[in-house]
Design a protein around this motif. Structure first.
Motif, PDB file in Angstrom:
ATOM      1  N   TYR A 136       0.832  -1.208   0.000  1.00 37.21           N
ATOM      2  CA  TYR A 136       0.000   0.000   0.000  1.00 37.21           C
ATOM      3  C   TYR A 136       0.866   1.258   0.000  1.00 37.21           C
ATOM      4  CZ  TYR A 136      -4.563  -2.203   0.580  1.00 37.21           C
ATOM      5  OH  TYR A 136      -5.728  -2.919   0.376  1.00 37.21           O
ATOM      6  N   GLU A 137       2.024   1.197   0.645  1.00 32.53           N
ATOM      7  CA  GLU A 137       2.930   2.351   0.625  1.00 32.53           C
ATOM      8  C   GLU A 137       3.383   2.650  -0.797  1.00 32.53           C
ATOM      9  OE1 GLU A 137       6.724   4.496   0.604  1.00 32.53           O
ATOM     10  OE2 GLU A 137       6.548   2.341   0.238  1.00 32.53           O
ATOM     11  N   VAL A 138       3.698   1.604  -1.550  1.00 38.58           N
ATOM     12  CA  VAL A 138       4.127   1.791  -2.938  1.00 38.58           C
ATOM     13  C   VAL A 138       2.984   2.320  -3.786  1.00 38.58           C
ATOM     14  CG1 VAL A 138       5.001   0.618  -4.988  1.00 38.58           C
ATOM     15  CG2 VAL A 138       5.885   0.000  -2.730  1.00 38.58           C
ATOM     16  N   ILE A 139       1.790   1.719  -3.643  1.00 33.98           N
ATOM     17  CA  ILE A 139       0.656   2.062  -4.502  1.00 33.98           C
ATOM     18  C   ILE A 139       0.125   3.464  -4.213  1.00 33.98           C
ATOM     19  CG2 ILE A 139      -1.737   1.459  -5.056  1.00 33.98           C
ATOM     20  CD1 ILE A 139      -0.971  -1.474  -4.524  1.00 33.98           C
ATOM     21  N   THR A 140      -0.011   3.800  -2.937  1.00 39.91           N
ATOM     22  CA  THR A 140      -0.661   5.064  -2.571  1.00 39.91           C
ATOM     23  C   THR A 140       0.308   6.232  -2.447  1.00 39.91           C
ATOM     24  OG1 THR A 140      -0.475   4.592  -0.199  1.00 39.91           O
ATOM     25  CG2 THR A 140      -2.463   3.840  -1.322  1.00 39.91           C
ATOM     26  N   ALA A 141       1.564   5.973  -2.107  1.00 39.13           N
ATOM     27  CA  ALA A 141       2.495   7.064  -1.836  1.00 39.13           C
ATOM     28  C   ALA A 141       3.552   7.200  -2.929  1.00 39.13           C
ATOM     29  CB  ALA A 141       3.166   6.859  -0.480  1.00 39.13           C
ATOM     30  N   PHE A 142       4.262   6.116  -3.212  1.00 37.15           N
ATOM     31  CA  PHE A 142       5.360   6.220  -4.156  1.00 37.15           C
ATOM     32  C   PHE A 142       4.855   6.587  -5.542  1.00 37.15           C
ATOM     33  CE2 PHE A 142       8.787   4.650  -6.892  1.00 37.15           C
ATOM     34  CZ  PHE A 142       9.877   5.241  -6.269  1.00 37.15           C
ATOM     35  N   PHE A 143       3.749   5.988  -5.978  1.00 34.95           N
ATOM     36  CA  PHE A 143       3.190   6.329  -7.287  1.00 34.95           C
ATOM     37  C   PHE A 143       2.719   7.776  -7.323  1.00 34.95           C
ATOM     38  CE2 PHE A 143       1.937   1.752  -8.719  1.00 34.95           C
ATOM     39  CZ  PHE A 143       3.285   1.439  -8.799  1.00 34.95           C
ATOM     40  N   LEU A 144       2.148   8.261  -6.219  1.00 37.24           N
ATOM     41  CA  LEU A 144       1.696   9.648  -6.155  1.00 37.24           C
ATOM     42  C   LEU A 144       2.879  10.601  -6.275  1.00 37.24           C
ATOM     43  CD1 LEU A 144      -0.757  11.547  -5.631  1.00 37.24           C
ATOM     44  CD2 LEU A 144      -0.153  11.452  -3.205  1.00 37.24           C
ATOM     45  N   LEU A 188       6.230  14.437  -9.171  1.00 38.73           N
ATOM     46  CA  LEU A 188       7.575  14.945  -8.916  1.00 38.73           C
ATOM     47  C   LEU A 188       8.150  15.647 -10.142  1.00 38.73           C
ATOM     48  CD1 LEU A 188       9.912  15.113  -6.884  1.00 38.73           C
ATOM     49  CD2 LEU A 188      10.753  12.938  -7.802  1.00 38.73           C
ATOM     50  N   GLY A 189       7.957  15.069 -11.317  1.00 35.87           N
ATOM     51  CA  GLY A 189       8.481  15.690 -12.528  1.00 35.87           C
ATOM     52  C   GLY A 189       7.886  17.060 -12.774  1.00 35.87           C
ATOM     53  N   ILE A 190       6.578  17.199 -12.536  1.00 32.04           N
ATOM     54  CA  ILE A 190       5.940  18.517 -12.708  1.00 32.04           C
ATOM     55  C   ILE A 190       6.523  19.514 -11.722  1.00 32.04           C
ATOM     56  CG2 ILE A 190       3.753  19.772 -12.604  1.00 32.04           C
ATOM     57  CD1 ILE A 190       2.351  17.187 -13.396  1.00 32.04           C
ATOM     58  N   MET A 191       6.707  19.082 -10.474  1.00 29.08           N
ATOM     59  CA  MET A 191       7.245  19.987  -9.461  1.00 29.08           C
ATOM     60  C   MET A 191       8.659  20.437  -9.803  1.00 29.08           C
ATOM     61  SD  MET A 191       7.755  19.412  -5.352  1.00 29.08           S
ATOM     62  CE  MET A 191       9.418  18.744  -5.457  1.00 29.08           C
ATOM     63  N   LEU A 192       9.494  19.503 -10.301  1.00 30.94           N
ATOM     64  CA  LEU A 192      10.889  19.838 -10.557  1.00 30.94           C
ATOM     65  C   LEU A 192      11.096  20.605 -11.855  1.00 30.94           C
ATOM     66  CD1 LEU A 192      12.688  16.522  -9.490  1.00 30.94           C
ATOM     67  CD2 LEU A 192      12.457  18.635  -8.181  1.00 30.94           C
ATOM     68  N   PHE A 193      10.372  20.214 -12.908  1.00 32.61           N
ATOM     69  CA  PHE A 193      10.698  20.737 -14.233  1.00 32.61           C
ATOM     70  C   PHE A 193       9.527  21.390 -14.957  1.00 32.61           C
ATOM     71  CE2 PHE A 193      12.989  16.553 -13.728  1.00 32.61           C
ATOM     72  CZ  PHE A 193      14.154  17.120 -13.225  1.00 32.61           C
ATOM     73  N   THR A 213       3.141  20.260  -6.250  1.00 34.49           N
ATOM     74  CA  THR A 213       3.992  20.347  -5.066  1.00 34.49           C
ATOM     75  C   THR A 213       3.267  19.803  -3.838  1.00 34.49           C
ATOM     76  OG1 THR A 213       5.085  22.309  -5.982  1.00 34.49           O
ATOM     77  CG2 THR A 213       5.367  21.901  -3.633  1.00 34.49           C
ATOM     78  N   CYS A 214       1.990  20.156  -3.706  1.00 27.06           N
ATOM     79  CA  CYS A 214       1.206  19.660  -2.565  1.00 27.06           C
ATOM     80  C   CYS A 214       1.042  18.143  -2.627  1.00 27.06           C
ATOM     81  CB  CYS A 214      -0.164  20.334  -2.537  1.00 27.06           C
ATOM     82  SG  CYS A 214      -0.128  22.091  -2.120  1.00 27.06           S
ATOM     83  N   MET A 215       0.890  17.592  -3.829  1.00 20.29           N
ATOM     84  CA  MET A 215       0.740  16.147  -3.963  1.00 20.29           C
ATOM     85  C   MET A 215       2.040  15.426  -3.585  1.00 20.29           C
ATOM     86  SD  MET A 215      -2.353  15.385  -4.690  1.00 20.29           S
ATOM     87  CE  MET A 215      -2.697  16.736  -3.537  1.00 20.29           C
ATOM     88  N   VAL A 216       3.170  16.003  -3.931  1.00 22.33           N
ATOM     89  CA  VAL A 216       4.444  15.401  -3.518  1.00 22.33           C
ATOM     90  C   VAL A 216       4.559  15.429  -1.995  1.00 22.33           C
ATOM     91  CG1 VAL A 216       6.949  15.631  -3.609  1.00 22.33           C
ATOM     92  CG2 VAL A 216       5.608  15.913  -5.688  1.00 22.33           C
TER      93      VAL A 216
END
Length: 478
Positions: free
Chosen positions: A99-107, A112-117, A131-134
């Motif tokens: 669940y950590e992978v599915i709900t957090a890492f995928f989110l 992350l790419g949008i926030m960084l670039f 940014t808030c989603m990260v």
């Protein structure tokens, strides 16, 4: 001490998890820090906040990457070095980690790419949402990881069938007795880690420049220092309160761990507050003890005559190593009160109007830069060593959880990890040092019609302007 497969596996896991935890401890707080900076930029239009975001997002990107790399290595060890642990707990912990992978890492990965670039490619509000989603993803990740670890500390909602733990109540398994307070304690610890790291780095940047340097060079560091110290001043007392409540839970569910934390050998109803001692596990006593009478019982039970359990109540083979637990806890508490002192000192200097010019305070804040990391590490040492000899408290011993591998195999991989980690994290630390040495861009560099200046590399440090951005309202740096 015999360096067999068990001992080497424990050393290897301790080495990798100690490296790993310092990065989530930083990025969990840093993601929310970035969201706060971007929110203030959208709210006020002050270019200073966007300047700070541009700077700290590069630090976040490097730290996040290092955390992912170290986390992958750590997770593989459950199968290689601790297969019997995985076999016993897999039916319970496997879905929780999934669940950590599915709900957090995928989110996090999705945004992350949008926030960084993506700031020059999407609208300001969509970028802020990313940014808030990260930031939310880091909190969800901490939720599942702390749930899994807390289940190992206070297992609940399961039955043992054919020598394996089988879930019977998922709510009780996820929200096990120690989880809620441990989660809030850890997350707030991560926030304070970031706050003191940001404050210390900002103090270092201010110390490098004279206090009468151009405002454009100092504005970013001053604002970062002020915001970080406000957070620390307000929430260090909250963290101390949560720690006290967590201690009541340890007394209830893990009394032997509490006895080791306090170096208490016999059950006492008026235990002193032991400030210092040298526990002697052979003689089952303490040497050179310094304490305040009866205060220990009051701190632990909120009653001067409250009973505190003793280590002698359980056989020696069911006791954790006393001296590392005893001293780790006191180092963690000492760091916490040092943080409180910095917060109170900052309030006094704000009142005097010398927060940014008092070199003694700035030096102290700079020295406190790694304090949050130290508190997190020593807190985890206390929790994990204090759980011994159990890997699942009361149900599975650490000695019974190790894989049937040779000491030579574990020792060779440990050496490889040390070499590779030194290389990878050495370069990562070097790049972070370069970023910090440069510091935030002067605010004046963020103005003007120069949006066409794009970085040649995504994480380089370009001179990017703000004029002409939708919704931008130029204001002087504060």
């Amino acid at each position: 001490m015999e360096f067999d497969a068990l001992m080497l596996s424990r050393i290897q896991f301790a080495f990798t998890v100690a490296f790993h935890i310092i990065f989530p401890a930083f990025t969990i707080g840093l993601a929310s820090w970035l969201a706060a900076l971007e929110f203030n930029w959208l709210r006020t239009g002050n270019p200073l906040y966007r300047t700070l975001f541009r700077f700290w997002v590069k630090v976040f990107a490097v730290s996040f990457g290092l955390g992912v790399v170290s986390g992958i290595v750590m997770s593989y060890q459950f199968g290689t070095n601790w297969s019997r642990f995985s076999e016993f707990t897999g039916n319970v912990l496997g879905p929780i980690i999934a669940y950590e992978v599915i709900t957090a890492f995928f989110l996090e990965a999705a945004f992350l790419g949008i926030m960084l670039f993506g700031w020059e490619k999407v609208g300001d509000r969509l970028h802020f949402f990313a940014t808030c989603m990260v930031a939310l993803g880091t909190l969800i990740s901490a939720f599942w990881i702390l749930s899994a670890n807390s289940w190992m500390q206070t297992p609940d909602g399961f039955a043992i069938e054919n020598g394996k733990a089988v879930p019977v109540d998922w709510f009780k398994a996820v929200f096990n007795p120690s989880f809620p307070l441990r989660y809030f304690h850890m997350v707030l610890g991560c926030y304070l880690t970031t706050a003191f790291a940001v404050a210390g780095m900002s103090a270092w940047m201010l110390l490098r420049h004279p206090h009468d340097a151009p405002e454009a060079k100092l504005a970013g560091s001053r604002r970062s220092l002020s915001m970080a110290l406000w957070f620390a001043t307000l929430f260090v007392p909250v963290q101390i309160l949560i720690g006290d409540l967590h201690g009541l839970g340890v007394l209830k569910y893990q009394p032997t761990k509490l006895a080791a934390i306090e170096g208490n050998w016999d059950r006492m109803s008026n235990m002193p507050l032991r400030l210092f001692a040298i526990p002697d596990e052979v003689a089952e006593t303490n040497h050179y003890e310094i304490g305040i009478p009866k205060i220990g019982s009051w701190v632990l039970t909120h009653a001067f005559d409250g009973e505190v359990p003793g280590l002698k109540e359980v056989p020696p083979d069911e006791r954790p190593p006393v001296w590392p637990v005893f001293f780790s806890f006191r180092i963690m508490v000492g760091i916490g009160f040092a943080m409180l002192g910095i917060g109170l000192w900052s309030l006094y200097l704000r009142w005097k109007g010398t927060l940014f010019t008092n070199r003694a305070f700035l030096t102290a804040a700079m020295i406190m830069t790694p304090s949050g990391f130290g508190a997190v590490l020593f807190g985890w040492f206390t929790a994990e060593i204090g759980r011994q000899p159990w890997v699942v408290y009361g149900h599975l011993r650490t000695a019974d959880a190790v894989s049937p591998v040779s000491a030579q195999a574990v020792g060779s991989t440990l050496i490889i990890f040390i070499v590779v980690y030194a290389f990878v994290f050495g370069f990562g630390s070097y790049y972070l040092a370069k970023l910090l040495r440069r510091g935030p861009d002067p605010v004046e560099d963020m103005r003007g019609d120069d949006l066409g200046k794009r970085p040649k590399r995504p994480l380089s440090v370009p001179d990017e302007g703000l004029e002409g951005r939708p919704g931008h309202r130029a204001q002087p740096a504060e």
